[in-house]
Design a protein around this motif. Structure first.
Motif, short mmCIF file in Angstrom:
data_model
loop_
_atom_site.label_atom_id
_atom_site.label_comp_id
_atom_site.label_asym_id
_atom_site.label_seq_id
_atom_site.Cartn_x
_atom_site.Cartn_y
_atom_site.Cartn_z
N THR A 79 -11.28 -4.86 -5.58
CA THR A 79 -12.11 -6.06 -5.21
C THR A 79 -13.59 -5.85 -5.32
O THR A 79 -14.32 -7.06 -5.36
N ASP B 242 -4.35 -10.82 -2.86
CA ASP B 242 -3.77 -9.94 -2.10
C ASP B 242 -3.89 -10.49 -0.63
O ASP B 242 -4.83 -10.75 -0.29
N SER C 146 -9.04 -9.10 1.29
CA SER C 146 -10.34 -8.31 1.35
C SER C 146 -11.45 -9.08 0.64
O SER C 146 -12.38 -9.01 1.30
N ASP D 76 -8.56 -11.34 -8.00
CA ASP D 76 -8.42 -9.96 -7.36
C ASP D 76 -6.89 -9.88 -7.05
O ASP D 76 -6.32 -11.13 -6.28
MG MG Z 1 -8.57 -4.86 -3.16
#
Ligand code: MG
Ligand code: ATP
Length: 345
Positions: free
Chosen positions: A83, A106, A110, A207
């Motif tokens: 990230t 994800d 994050s 990500d």
């Molecule tokens: Mg991450």
């Protein structure tokens, strides 16, 4: 070989039983589907590689005409800086004047959180769910992007949060049932490879979670470049090499255009050199990757630039991206970008 694991947030037997019970209760899933779902959880990458490839109409034509550079940052090992690297590379591209789309696949959110926080947006939304539908198209995505706020660069993102994991499970069930018009792998490509997206962005950064989820599978199936961050210790090196092999298998089958831009040492102890043990792990990783017999030849895959542990990354959390507020981080990522040939994008 079971490398990653679980679709969505279900990561052990108890969770799988919970999901099954939930689906059984709603009578939405048959015994065969339950068995297949269990296979998906247990087999990870292999499960997603099992069936014949089913593309959407004009797949090759749309890739040729509309695909823009798409960089996925991925590793099935958690906490290795995925990230952090995605966010700072996004800032690098934006500083170069590129119009950047950031996608967080994800469900922990994050990355989306980094941008939500920076822009005072609603961090509990998960608008990415709408992108993962066979009916979605480029305009769906454009209607969901958020932009503006405290970073002056042109960085756009779509919100991601926990309910994305439910969407991923639904996709898996639909795919197993044969209810999707094309493979579950290509839902994101179907949205990205459009005139609308090409007209609006120069580069996409993705990500991904440290699990073999529908989101990761989609990212690997539409990306042009793969960056694999890893901590430089023995077990992480082993995991990185195993993931590279999985990604290569995926690429062969679903996305021959995917190039490994590089494996990047992350969270290293000192700067600019490595410790003796990191140096050994790096050498070990180079020979592991050499032994893999990948489709790629020529370039050394393990990058010669690494990202040290630096307080600056955490210091600015929630307020800025280190690249934009710390000159050392900027220099480091400018060097990394050149090493990974991101400057050619
Ligand atoms: Mg991450
Ligand atoms: N170079 C660095 N220096 C200092 N802290 C870092 C650095 N890189 C990452 N971190 C911190 O380490 C933690 C893990 O990093 P990050 O979230 O980027 O990893 P990840 O691979 O995305 O993790 P996950 O697999 O959980 O998604 C975070 O708290 C992050 O702020």
């Amino acid at each position: 070989m079971s490398l990653g694991f679980a679709a969505g947030r279900y990561s052990n037997g108890g969770e799988i039983r919970k999901l099954k019970a939930e689906l059984d209760k709603r009578k939405v899933i048959s015994q065969t589907e339950t068995a297949a779902l269990k296979d998906a959880f247990e087999q990870g990458a292999d499960f997603w590689l099992k069936r014949d490839v089913k593309k959407f109409p004009d797949f090759d034509l749309r890739r040729e005409n509309f695909a823009i550079p798409t960089v996925v940052v991925s590793n099935l090992k958690g906490g290795v800086g995925k990230t952090t690297i995605t966010a700072n590379l996004a800032a690098y591209f934006a500083a170069k004047g590129k119009r950047v789309l950031i996608l967080d696949l994800d469900w922990q959110g994050s990355l989306a959180n980094v941008f939500n926080t920076l822009r005072d947006a609603d961090s509990a939304l998960s608008e990415i769910n709408q992108v993962f539908s066979p009916d979605a198209d480029g305009s769906t995505l454009l209607s969901l992007i958020r932009w503006g706020g405290r970073i002056p660069d042109d960085l756009c993102y779509v919100t991601t949060y926990k309910s994305f994991s439910d969407t991923e499970n639904q996709i898996l069930v639909q795919w197993i049932r044969g209810d999707l018009p094309f493979d579950a792998h290509f839902l994101l490509a179907n949205v990205l490879w459009t005139q609308a997206v090409k007209g609006r962005f120069d580069v996409v950064l993705i990500d991904t979670p440290p699990r073999m989820t529908a989101g990761l599978v989609n990212a690997l199936s539409c990306a042009s470049h793969l960056i694999v961050p890893t901590v430089l210790d023995e077990t992480s090196g082993e995991a990185a090499a195993a993931f590279i092999q999985t990604a290569d298998k995926f690429a062969q089958r679903y996305n021959p255009q995917l190039r490994i831009a590089g494996i990047v040492g992350s969270l290293t102890t000192r700067r600019p050199s490595l410790t003796a043990s990191e140096e050994r792990s790096r050498t070990d990783l180079v020979s592991r990757v050499d032994r893999l017999k990948l489709r790629y030849t020529g370039d050394e895959l393990v990058a010669n630039v690494w990202i040290p542990k630096k307080a600056a990354f955490a210091d600015v959390a929630g307020r800025s991206i280190a690249y934009s507020s710390n000159s050392e981080v900027k220099l480091l990522f400018d060097q990394l970008a050149i090493e990974l040939k991101m400057d050619k994008i």
